[in-house]
Design a protein around this motif. Structure first.
Motif, mmCIF file in Angstrom:
data_model
loop_
_atom_site.group_PDB
_atom_site.id
_atom_site.type_symbol
_atom_site.label_atom_id
_atom_site.label_comp_id
_atom_site.label_asym_id
_atom_site.label_seq_id
_atom_site.Cartn_x
_atom_site.Cartn_y
_atom_site.Cartn_z
ATOM 1 N N UNK A 43 -13.540 -28.805 -3.545
ATOM 2 C CA UNK A 43 -14.423 -29.972 -3.570
ATOM 3 C C UNK A 43 -15.377 -29.924 -4.768
ATOM 4 N N UNK A 44 -15.660 -28.715 -5.271
ATOM 5 C CA UNK A 44 -16.683 -28.558 -6.309
ATOM 6 C C UNK A 44 -16.110 -28.490 -7.718
ATOM 7 N N UNK A 45 -14.841 -28.106 -7.845
ATOM 8 C CA UNK A 45 -14.286 -27.853 -9.178
ATOM 9 C C UNK A 45 -13.024 -28.668 -9.427
ATOM 10 N N UNK A 46 -12.808 -28.985 -10.699
ATOM 11 C CA UNK A 46 -11.633 -29.759 -11.081
ATOM 12 C C UNK A 46 -10.354 -28.929 -11.049
ATOM 13 N N UNK A 47 -10.483 -27.640 -11.303
ATOM 14 C CA UNK A 47 -9.311 -26.768 -11.330
ATOM 15 C C UNK A 47 -9.635 -25.448 -10.651
ATOM 16 N N UNK A 48 -8.648 -24.904 -9.939
ATOM 17 C CA UNK A 48 -8.769 -23.599 -9.306
ATOM 18 C C UNK A 48 -7.632 -22.724 -9.838
ATOM 19 N N UNK A 49 -7.975 -21.583 -10.418
ATOM 20 C CA UNK A 49 -6.977 -20.613 -10.873
ATOM 21 C C UNK A 49 -6.953 -19.472 -9.860
ATOM 22 N N UNK A 50 -5.829 -19.335 -9.179
ATOM 23 C CA UNK A 50 -5.701 -18.392 -8.071
ATOM 24 C C UNK A 50 -4.935 -17.159 -8.533
ATOM 25 N N UNK A 51 -5.433 -16.005 -8.178
ATOM 26 C CA UNK A 51 -4.758 -14.748 -8.476
ATOM 27 C C UNK A 51 -4.177 -14.159 -7.204
ATOM 28 N N UNK A 52 -2.900 -13.834 -7.237
ATOM 29 C CA UNK A 52 -2.276 -13.148 -6.118
ATOM 30 C C UNK A 52 -2.629 -11.669 -6.118
ATOM 31 N N UNK A 53 -2.023 -10.935 -5.181
ATOM 32 C CA UNK A 53 -2.290 -9.501 -5.053
ATOM 33 C C UNK A 53 -0.972 -8.745 -4.959
ATOM 34 N N UNK A 54 -0.859 -7.673 -5.733
ATOM 35 C CA UNK A 54 0.376 -6.896 -5.676
ATOM 36 C C UNK A 54 1.556 -7.738 -6.097
ATOM 37 N N UNK A 55 2.539 -7.870 -5.212
ATOM 38 C CA UNK A 55 3.752 -8.625 -5.519
ATOM 39 C C UNK A 55 4.172 -9.462 -4.322
ATOM 40 N N UNK A 56 4.696 -10.681 -4.554
ATOM 41 C CA UNK A 56 5.192 -11.491 -3.431
ATOM 42 C C UNK A 56 6.510 -10.960 -2.876
ATOM 43 N N UNK A 57 7.109 -9.970 -3.540
ATOM 44 C CA UNK A 57 8.396 -9.429 -3.100
ATOM 45 C C UNK A 57 8.255 -8.321 -2.066
ATOM 46 N N UNK A 58 7.048 -8.080 -1.581
ATOM 47 C CA UNK A 58 6.840 -7.045 -0.570
ATOM 48 C C UNK A 58 7.219 -7.622 0.795
ATOM 49 N N UNK A 59 8.503 -7.504 1.120
ATOM 50 C CA UNK A 59 9.066 -8.144 2.298
ATOM 51 C C UNK A 59 8.373 -7.697 3.579
ATOM 52 N N UNK A 60 7.991 -6.425 3.630
ATOM 53 C CA UNK A 60 7.354 -5.899 4.838
ATOM 54 C C UNK A 60 6.011 -6.553 5.132
ATOM 55 N N UNK A 61 5.407 -7.206 4.124
ATOM 56 C CA UNK A 61 4.095 -7.840 4.307
ATOM 57 C C UNK A 61 4.189 -9.363 4.381
ATOM 58 N N UNK A 62 5.419 -9.895 4.462
ATOM 59 C CA UNK A 62 5.580 -11.356 4.429
ATOM 60 C C UNK A 62 4.958 -12.022 5.653
ATOM 61 N N UNK A 63 5.155 -11.430 6.834
ATOM 62 C CA UNK A 63 4.562 -12.022 8.034
ATOM 63 C C UNK A 63 3.041 -12.031 7.908
ATOM 64 N N UNK A 64 2.449 -13.167 8.152
ATOM 65 C CA UNK A 64 0.998 -13.374 8.099
ATOM 66 C C UNK A 64 0.429 -13.185 6.684
#
Length: 489
Positions: A129-150
């Motif tokens: 609501x406050x900013x025109x752009x949001x730059x989001x940083x992930x953590x680690x890797x999205x390929x960590x299958x064991x952490x996909x749930x939740x």
């Protein structure tokens, strides 16, 4: 929002930790700011022992504070709504919206993630609501299958807010094409669909020799390589967590710092690393403790556990020998607590309740408390001429008491802070960032024995590095502006 940038929210994910997500987010924040676009950084979940205190009295990851500086705004707890500070190999302090929520095991936190996601989305929508752009940083890797749930840190968040994703890989590690294709193969169909392109980071060499690989990657995945970014040497930027492998071995004034198992806020030493007269060395487990002019005991997320580690590694003997030969010693935050006669933990704040003998170098005792003190501070040095300004922040769970505090190291808002030994060889303080202010930097090194010391303006070095990083990232920024996105704004 300006039409030149097609995304209200853009997420940067990496094939591995330390692929360049944090620096890439900082660079894009700086480039958007240059274009007059109000931008904010965001990291849903961060695991790091390097943290910063925000103006609203909370705690966030150090990398998000740096990204906020790149964006030209004050850091806020909404920029990193969930921060995990490991206290052991299987547990961490969970910080939500800048405040300690609980200490949890990895299994308990995994169950807590559904609730944590609500905090993440609340912060995100407030920023949106406050900013025109949001730059989001992930953590680690999205390929960590064991952490996909939740998942709340990578694709789980991207799917929840329906934002595009770019994936960055570090070519300097080797295997960059396997990293990128393997990561993509581990994603679901909907997750792959939101990947708008790749970034190859830390490239050095002849780009023409890389081109066949780029062509193959684009043909195999159907995703464009948005940019190949160069390996940049000599950047002065706050590390998210890992201690840089390179040492500052240029000067004759020797400073050594033990790498405690739960070392925190080692960014305290960035100004020392940058000074041409200082040889800063981080000493890890099993390493020889070299002679030094100054030993600094850093902050710790588990003071009693790290005290036991110091004993095992032979540091108390080395420190006493160092002091006998006239060397100087500084303890910062947890390192300050270690200098006293004992560290008492009656409530089990850091583990099992109990008490651990300190190094016995200052007449004081520390009791760990459930409440964490989070405060940005300004004041002056109480040693030397006593006129040098100092700025920093306090971030600790514990109260120290004893005769040592009657000789303070600093004066903060009219009150004494820290301690200076009667012989003037030992200085202890809860103040993180004490070296960051140029005047305090000079006063501290003069006290430690470095004559004719010049100043280091860490903030100016940081600004210059952010601009240099942004200049190098401009090809990616231009490529992003040309993309047509199906994602809503």
């Amino acid at each position: 929002m300006a039409a030149e940038f097609p995304f209200h929210t853009l997420m940067i994910q990496g094939t591995t930790s330390d692929a360049g997500k944090s620096t890439l987010a900082a660079a894009l924040c700086r480039l958007l700011r240059r274009d007059g676009i109000a931008v904010a950084p965001f990291k849903p979940q961060n695991m790091a022992l390097n943290s910063a205190v925000t103006a609203d009295g909370g705690e966030i990851g150090r990398a998000q504070a740096l990204q906020a500086q790149a964006a030209g705004i004050a850091p806020h707890t909404d920029m990193n709504p969930v921060l995990l500070k490991p206290s052991s190999d299987t547990g961490a302090q969970v910080i939500v919206h800048g405040k300690v929520r609980a200490d949890m095991s990895a299994r308990d936190y995994h169950r807590y993630k559904t609730e944590a996601m609500q905090a993440v989305l609340e912060s995100y929508h407030r920023l949106r609501k406050r900013y025109q752009a949001i730059i989001v940083e992930g953590a680690g890797s999205p390929a960590e299958i064991n952490l996909r749930a939740r998942d709340i840190a990578n694709m789980g968040f991207a799917e929840a807010v329906d934002c595009p994703v770019i994936i960055v890989a570090d070519i300097d590690r080797g295997g960059v094409f396997a990293h990128l294709t393997g990561t993509l193969d581990c994603l679901s169909e909907s997750e792959r669909a939101r990947v708008v392109g790749f970034v190859i980071n830390r490239f050095r060499g002849d780009i023409s020799l890389l081109q066949p690989g780029l062509d193959w990657l684009e043909q195999r995945t159907g995703k464009p390589v948005l940019a190949v970014l160069p390996y940049l040497h000599g950047l002065h930027l706050d590390a998210e967590d890992a201690i840089a492998s390179s040492q500052s071995a240029r000067g004759q004034f020797r400073v050594v710092v033990p790498v405690l198992p739960r070392i925190s806020n080692h960014t305290d030493f960035d100004a020392l690393r940058a000074h041409p007269d200082v040889d800063l060395q981080f000493i890890g487990p099993g390493s020889r403790i070299p002679p030094a002019d100054l030993i600094i005991l850093p902050g710790s997320k588990n003071t009693r556990g790290d005290l036991a580690w110091l004993q095992q590694q032979g540091w108390p003997v080395a420190i006493r020998k160092h002091l006998r030969y006239g060397g100087k010693l500084i303890g910062i935050c947890g390192g300050f607590q270690m200098l006293g006669e004992s560290v008492d933990d009656p409530h089990g704040v850091e583990g099992e309740p109990g008490s651990t003998p300190g190094l016995g170098l200052l007449p004081m005792r520390t009791g760990l408390t459930r409440d964490k003190r989070l405060l940005q501070v300004n004041g002056r040095c109480a040693f030397g001429a006593g006129e040098a300004n100092v700025s920093g922040y306090e971030i600790h769970m514990g109260v120290s008491e004893g005769a040592a505090l009657q000789r303070p190291a600093f004066v903060i808002d009219g009150r004494g802070e820290g301690a200076l030994s009667e012989d003037g060889q030992i200085l202890g303080s809860y103040l993180h960032g004490m070296f960051d202010t140029p005047q305090a930097f000079s006063a501290l090194l003069s006290w430690a024995g470095l004559d004719g010391v010049g100043t280091v303006d860490l903030d100016a070095l940081r600004e210059g590095s952010l601009d240099r990083l942004a200049d190098a990232t401009l090809p990616l920024y231009e490529a992003l502006k040309k993309l047509e996105s199906r994602f809503g704004r």
